[in-house]
Design a protein around this motif. Structure first.
Motif, PDB file in Angstrom:
ATOM      1  N   ALA A  73       0.842  -1.200   0.000  1.00 54.11           N
ATOM      2  CA  ALA A  73       0.000   0.000   0.000  1.00 54.11           C
ATOM      3  C   ALA A  73       0.867   1.237   0.000  1.00 54.11           C
ATOM      4  CB  ALA A  73      -0.917   0.011   1.225  1.00 54.11           C
ATOM      5  N   THR A  74       0.440   2.217  -0.786  1.00 51.84           N
ATOM      6  CA  THR A  74       1.062   3.534  -0.752  1.00 51.84           C
ATOM      7  C   THR A  74      -0.031   4.549  -0.412  1.00 51.84           C
ATOM      8  OG1 THR A  74       2.483   5.074  -1.965  1.00 51.84           O
ATOM      9  CG2 THR A  74       0.795   3.906  -3.256  1.00 51.84           C
ATOM     10  N   ILE A  75       0.299   5.833  -0.553  1.00 51.64           N
ATOM     11  CA  ILE A  75      -0.631   6.905  -0.196  1.00 51.64           C
ATOM     12  C   ILE A  75      -2.011   6.648  -0.788  1.00 51.64           C
ATOM     13  CG2 ILE A  75      -1.109   9.377  -0.492  1.00 51.64           C
ATOM     14  CD1 ILE A  75       1.925   9.803  -0.637  1.00 51.64           C
ATOM     15  N   PRO A  76      -3.107   6.748  -0.046  1.00 48.90           N
ATOM     16  CA  PRO A  76      -3.235   7.029   1.397  1.00 48.90           C
ATOM     17  C   PRO A  76      -3.738   5.816   2.170  1.00 48.90           C
ATOM     18  CG  PRO A  76      -5.242   7.654   0.291  1.00 48.90           C
ATOM     19  CD  PRO A  76      -4.396   6.929  -0.736  1.00 48.90           C
ATOM     20  N   HIS A  77      -3.352   4.612   1.759  1.00 50.41           N
ATOM     21  CA  HIS A  77      -4.043   3.403   2.213  1.00 50.41           C
ATOM     22  C   HIS A  77      -3.338   2.606   3.308  1.00 50.41           C
ATOM     23  CE1 HIS A  77      -6.855   4.152  -0.935  1.00 50.41           C
ATOM     24  NE2 HIS A  77      -6.041   3.832  -1.914  1.00 50.41           N
ATOM     25  N   LYS A  78      -2.267   3.140   3.895  1.00 51.18           N
ATOM     26  CA  LYS A  78      -1.494   2.333   4.848  1.00 51.18           C
ATOM     27  C   LYS A  78      -2.230   2.112   6.175  1.00 51.18           C
ATOM     28  CE  LYS A  78       2.763   3.687   2.581  1.00 51.18           C
ATOM     29  NZ  LYS A  78       4.073   4.344   2.649  1.00 51.18           N
ATOM     30  N   PHE A  79      -2.984   3.099   6.606  1.00 50.68           N
ATOM     31  CA  PHE A  79      -3.784   2.910   7.821  1.00 50.68           C
ATOM     32  C   PHE A  79      -4.918   1.916   7.545  1.00 50.68           C
ATOM     33  CE2 PHE A  79      -1.714   6.953   8.623  1.00 50.68           C
ATOM     34  CZ  PHE A  79      -1.326   6.824   9.951  1.00 50.68           C
ATOM     35  N   GLU A  80      -5.511   2.023   6.359  1.00 48.34           N
ATOM     36  CA  GLU A  80      -6.592   1.117   5.994  1.00 48.34           C
ATOM     37  C   GLU A  80      -6.094  -0.319   5.891  1.00 48.34           C
ATOM     38  OE1 GLU A  80     -10.131  -0.390   5.348  1.00 48.34           O
ATOM     39  OE2 GLU A  80      -9.863   1.752   5.712  1.00 48.34           O
ATOM     40  N   LEU A  81      -4.907  -0.519   5.323  1.00 48.65           N
ATOM     41  CA  LEU A  81      -4.407  -1.872   5.120  1.00 48.65           C
ATOM     42  C   LEU A  81      -4.275  -2.617   6.445  1.00 48.65           C
ATOM     43  CD1 LEU A  81      -3.513  -3.575   2.646  1.00 48.65           C
ATOM     44  CD2 LEU A  81      -1.152  -3.057   3.292  1.00 48.65           C
ATOM     45  N   LEU A  82      -3.838  -1.922   7.491  1.00 49.88           N
ATOM     46  CA  LEU A  82      -3.670  -2.571   8.788  1.00 49.88           C
ATOM     47  C   LEU A  82      -4.992  -3.105   9.328  1.00 49.88           C
ATOM     48  CD1 LEU A  82      -1.725  -3.343  11.062  1.00 49.88           C
ATOM     49  CD2 LEU A  82      -2.124  -1.086  12.071  1.00 49.88           C
ATOM     50  N   LYS A  83      -6.087  -2.437   8.993  1.00 48.00           N
ATOM     51  CA  LYS A  83      -7.399  -2.870   9.480  1.00 48.00           C
ATOM     52  C   LYS A  83      -7.807  -4.235   8.940  1.00 48.00           C
ATOM     53  CE  LYS A  83      -9.061   1.931   9.746  1.00 48.00           C
ATOM     54  NZ  LYS A  83     -10.037   2.912   9.201  1.00 48.00           N
ATOM     55  N   HIS A  84      -7.172  -4.671   7.866  1.00 49.02           N
ATOM     56  CA  HIS A  84      -7.548  -5.925   7.222  1.00 49.02           C
ATOM     57  C   HIS A  84      -6.623  -7.072   7.624  1.00 49.02           C
ATOM     58  CE1 HIS A  84     -10.487  -3.958   4.522  1.00 49.02           C
ATOM     59  NE2 HIS A  84      -9.698  -2.917   4.720  1.00 49.02           N
ATOM     60  N   ALA A  85      -5.794  -6.830   8.646  1.00 47.91           N
ATOM     61  CA  ALA A  85      -4.863  -7.853   9.117  1.00 47.91           C
ATOM     62  C   ALA A  85      -5.427  -8.547  10.355  1.00 47.91           C
ATOM     63  CB  ALA A  85      -3.516  -7.219   9.447  1.00 47.91           C
ATOM     64  N   ASN A  99       2.317  -1.208   5.338  1.00 47.24           N
ATOM     65  CA  ASN A  99       2.429  -1.092   3.877  1.00 47.24           C
ATOM     66  C   ASN A  99       2.557  -2.443   3.204  1.00 47.24           C
ATOM     67  OD1 ASN A  99       5.098  -1.697   4.524  1.00 47.24           O
ATOM     68  ND2 ASN A  99       5.977  -0.088   3.254  1.00 47.24           N
ATOM     69  N   ALA A 100       2.465  -3.526   3.980  1.00 43.79           N
ATOM     70  CA  ALA A 100       2.512  -4.865   3.410  1.00 43.79           C
ATOM     71  C   ALA A 100       1.567  -5.791   4.172  1.00 43.79           C
ATOM     72  CB  ALA A 100       3.933  -5.419   3.447  1.00 43.79           C
ATOM     73  N   LEU A 101       0.862  -6.631   3.419  1.00 37.84           N
ATOM     74  CA  LEU A 101      -0.099  -7.573   3.985  1.00 37.84           C
ATOM     75  C   LEU A 101       0.048  -8.894   3.242  1.00 37.84           C
ATOM     76  CD1 LEU A 101      -2.662  -7.793   5.924  1.00 37.84           C
ATOM     77  CD2 LEU A 101      -4.018  -7.274   3.872  1.00 37.84           C
ATOM     78  N   ARG A 108      -5.077 -16.844   7.484  1.00 39.00           N
ATOM     79  CA  ARG A 108      -5.066 -15.560   8.173  1.00 39.00           C
ATOM     80  C   ARG A 108      -4.179 -14.578   7.412  1.00 39.00           C
ATOM     81  NH1 ARG A 108      -6.563 -15.296  13.470  1.00 39.00           N
ATOM     82  NH2 ARG A 108      -4.780 -13.987  14.031  1.00 39.00           N
ATOM     83  N   TRP A 109      -4.281 -13.299   7.791  1.00 34.27           N
ATOM     84  CA  TRP A 109      -3.511 -12.267   7.102  1.00 34.27           C
ATOM     85  C   TRP A 109      -2.639 -11.517   8.106  1.00 34.27           C
ATOM     86  CZ3 TRP A 109      -3.530 -11.314   1.804  1.00 34.27           C
ATOM     87  CH2 TRP A 109      -4.437 -12.079   1.060  1.00 34.27           C
ATOM     88  N   SER A 110      -1.353 -11.337   7.746  1.00 32.82           N
ATOM     89  CA  SER A 110      -0.391 -10.658   8.611  1.00 32.82           C
ATOM     90  C   SER A 110       0.119  -9.389   7.942  1.00 32.82           C
ATOM     91  CB  SER A 110       0.803 -11.578   8.912  1.00 32.82           C
ATOM     92  OG  SER A 110       0.386 -12.735   9.597  1.00 32.82           O
ATOM     93  N   ALA A 111       0.348  -8.359   8.746  1.00 35.69           N
ATOM     94  CA  ALA A 111       0.789  -7.069   8.225  1.00 35.69           C
ATOM     95  C   ALA A 111       2.116  -6.651   8.845  1.00 35.69           C
ATOM     96  CB  ALA A 111      -0.262  -6.001   8.522  1.00 35.69           C
ATOM     97  N   GLU A 112       2.850  -5.847   8.108  1.00 41.22           N
ATOM     98  CA  GLU A 112       4.047  -5.202   8.628  1.00 41.22           C
ATOM     99  C   GLU A 112       4.270  -3.907   7.864  1.00 41.22           C
ATOM    100  OE1 GLU A 112       5.763  -4.101  10.842  1.00 41.22           O
ATOM    101  OE2 GLU A 112       6.903  -5.856  11.520  1.00 41.22           O
ATOM    102  N   ASN A 113       5.096  -3.049   8.415  1.00 42.43           N
ATOM    103  CA  ASN A 113       5.415  -1.774   7.766  1.00 42.43           C
ATOM    104  C   ASN A 113       6.919  -1.687   7.592  1.00 42.43           C
ATOM    105  OD1 ASN A 113       5.745   0.955   6.981  1.00 42.43           O
ATOM    106  ND2 ASN A 113       3.818   1.474   7.965  1.00 42.43           N
ATOM    107  N   PHE A 114       7.371  -1.589   6.340  1.00 41.00           N
ATOM    108  CA  PHE A 114       8.794  -1.583   6.037  1.00 41.00           C
ATOM    109  C   PHE A 114       9.329  -0.196   5.662  1.00 41.00           C
ATOM    110  CE2 PHE A 114       7.357  -5.936   5.155  1.00 41.00           C
ATOM    111  CZ  PHE A 114       8.211  -6.638   6.004  1.00 41.00           C
ATOM    112  N   TYR A 262      10.326  -7.056   1.223  1.00 38.10           N
ATOM    113  CA  TYR A 262       9.024  -7.482   0.707  1.00 38.10           C
ATOM    114  C   TYR A 262       9.101  -8.922   0.187  1.00 38.10           C
ATOM    115  CZ  TYR A 262       7.564  -2.516   0.476  1.00 38.10           C
ATOM    116  OH  TYR A 262       7.234  -1.226   0.756  1.00 38.10           O
ATOM    117  N   ARG A 263      10.151  -9.211  -0.570  1.00 38.75           N
ATOM    118  CA  ARG A 263      10.293 -10.540  -1.146  1.00 38.75           C
ATOM    119  C   ARG A 263      10.290 -11.606  -0.053  1.00 38.75           C
ATOM    120  NH1 ARG A 263      14.020 -13.954  -1.251  1.00 38.75           N
ATOM    121  NH2 ARG A 263      15.595 -12.523  -0.463  1.00 38.75           N
TER     122      ARG A 263
END
Length: 288
Positions: A73-85, A99-101, A108-114, A262-263
């Motif tokens: 995710a890039t602008i402006p969706h990074k806060f939104e992406l975390l909600k789906h983890a 910024n990554a899910l 299940r779905w896991s998130a992190e921010n790099f 990311y990889r």
């Protein structure tokens, strides 16, 4: 020429999505597709432009597709992406955004921010120390939040955060202060002049007509001016800072270290990658 996409996507191709609004400026798809090809992975990354109102439904719809392995995710969706983890890593938790899910084997779905890790790696790789430095971050959005967390984890002396939304900046400072007590301050625009590192983590500079996100007048002459915007590679801020003799760091220097992160996060096999193959697509990101 370096192969950037799987030769012929098929039913077994693992699809990764990057969402943004806008999305035309992103460089991650080119870099990630190169990494996929060099890894021999049957995978591809596709950019999708989607507005904030439509993003939640799109993310959930794509999560239901069995061959979608993850998102950036890039602008402006990074806060939104975390909600789906269903769970989040330490930096995403500290920053309050991701910024990554990725899809886990159990569904299940896991998130992190790099972003913060990438920024710190790019800075250190350019010979710029962080430990003991005062960092001023303009922007408490997804990238700014992660950068603030990243430099604190790298032992910055303190971080000042300014944002047009006072509430957003205060929320970030309160969240970070719980982890790094006494090292975070909510600041107002213009209070950056004594900082060692000043970061533009706002979208100001994406458009050619944009004004500078902050003034360079009176700035500590030994300060470094950093940018997160990747297109244009040299924003008006960086060009002006360089003209005045400041050291600068481009947005690409934050992205490049993230590609391998990311990889690995997406569990793509290790490639035999030469660093210049990524630079050939992205272009170098530093100015003296």
């Amino acid at each position: 020429m370096t192969r950037q996409l799987v030769a012929s996507p098929d039913g077994a191709t693992q699809v990764f999505i990057i969402i943004g609004y806008p999305v035309s400026q992103v460089k991650a798809p080119q870099l990630m597709n190169t990494a996929f090809a060099q890894s021999g992975a049957n995978a591809t990354m596709v950019p999708i432009e989607v507005g904030p109102a439509q993003a939640p439904a799109l993310i959930e719809a794509l999560k239901s597709a069995a061959n979608v392995g993850g998102f950036l995710a890039t602008i402006p969706h990074k806060f939104e992406l975390l909600k789906h983890a269903d769970g989040a890593g330490p930096v995403a938790t500290a920053a309050g955004c991701a910024n990554a899910l990725r899809r886990e084997p159990d569904g299940r779905w896991s998130a992190e921010n790099f972003d913060g890790i990438g920024f710190v790696t790019g800075l250190l790789g350019s010979g710029e120390p962080i430990e003991g430095k005062t960092v001023f971050v303009y922007g408490a959005g997804g990238a700014g939040s992660s950068i603030a967390a990243g430099v604190l984890k790298a032992n910055a002396a303190c971080v000042h955060v300014s944002d047009l939304s006072t509430t957003r900046a205060q929320d970030l400072c309160e969240r970070l202060d719980r982890l790094w007590p006494g090292k975070v301050k909510h600041a107002v625009a213009g209070e950056h002049r004594d900082a060692d590192i000043v970061v533009n983590a706002t979208p100001v500079g994406l458009n050619e007509a944009d004004l500078l996100p902050f003034s360079l007048e009176g700035l500590n002459p030994n300060a470094l001016v950093a940018e997160i915007i990747m297109k244009p590679a040299e924003t008006r801020l960086l060009l002006e800072a360089h003209r005045r003799g400041f050291r600068t760091l481009t947005g690409m220097r934050m992205l490049e270290p993230q590609i391998d992160l990311y990889r690995r996060f997406f569990r793509i096999p290790d490639p035999d990658v030469r660093s210049d193959s990524l630079h050939a697509i992205a272009g170098r990101g530093t100015t003296p």
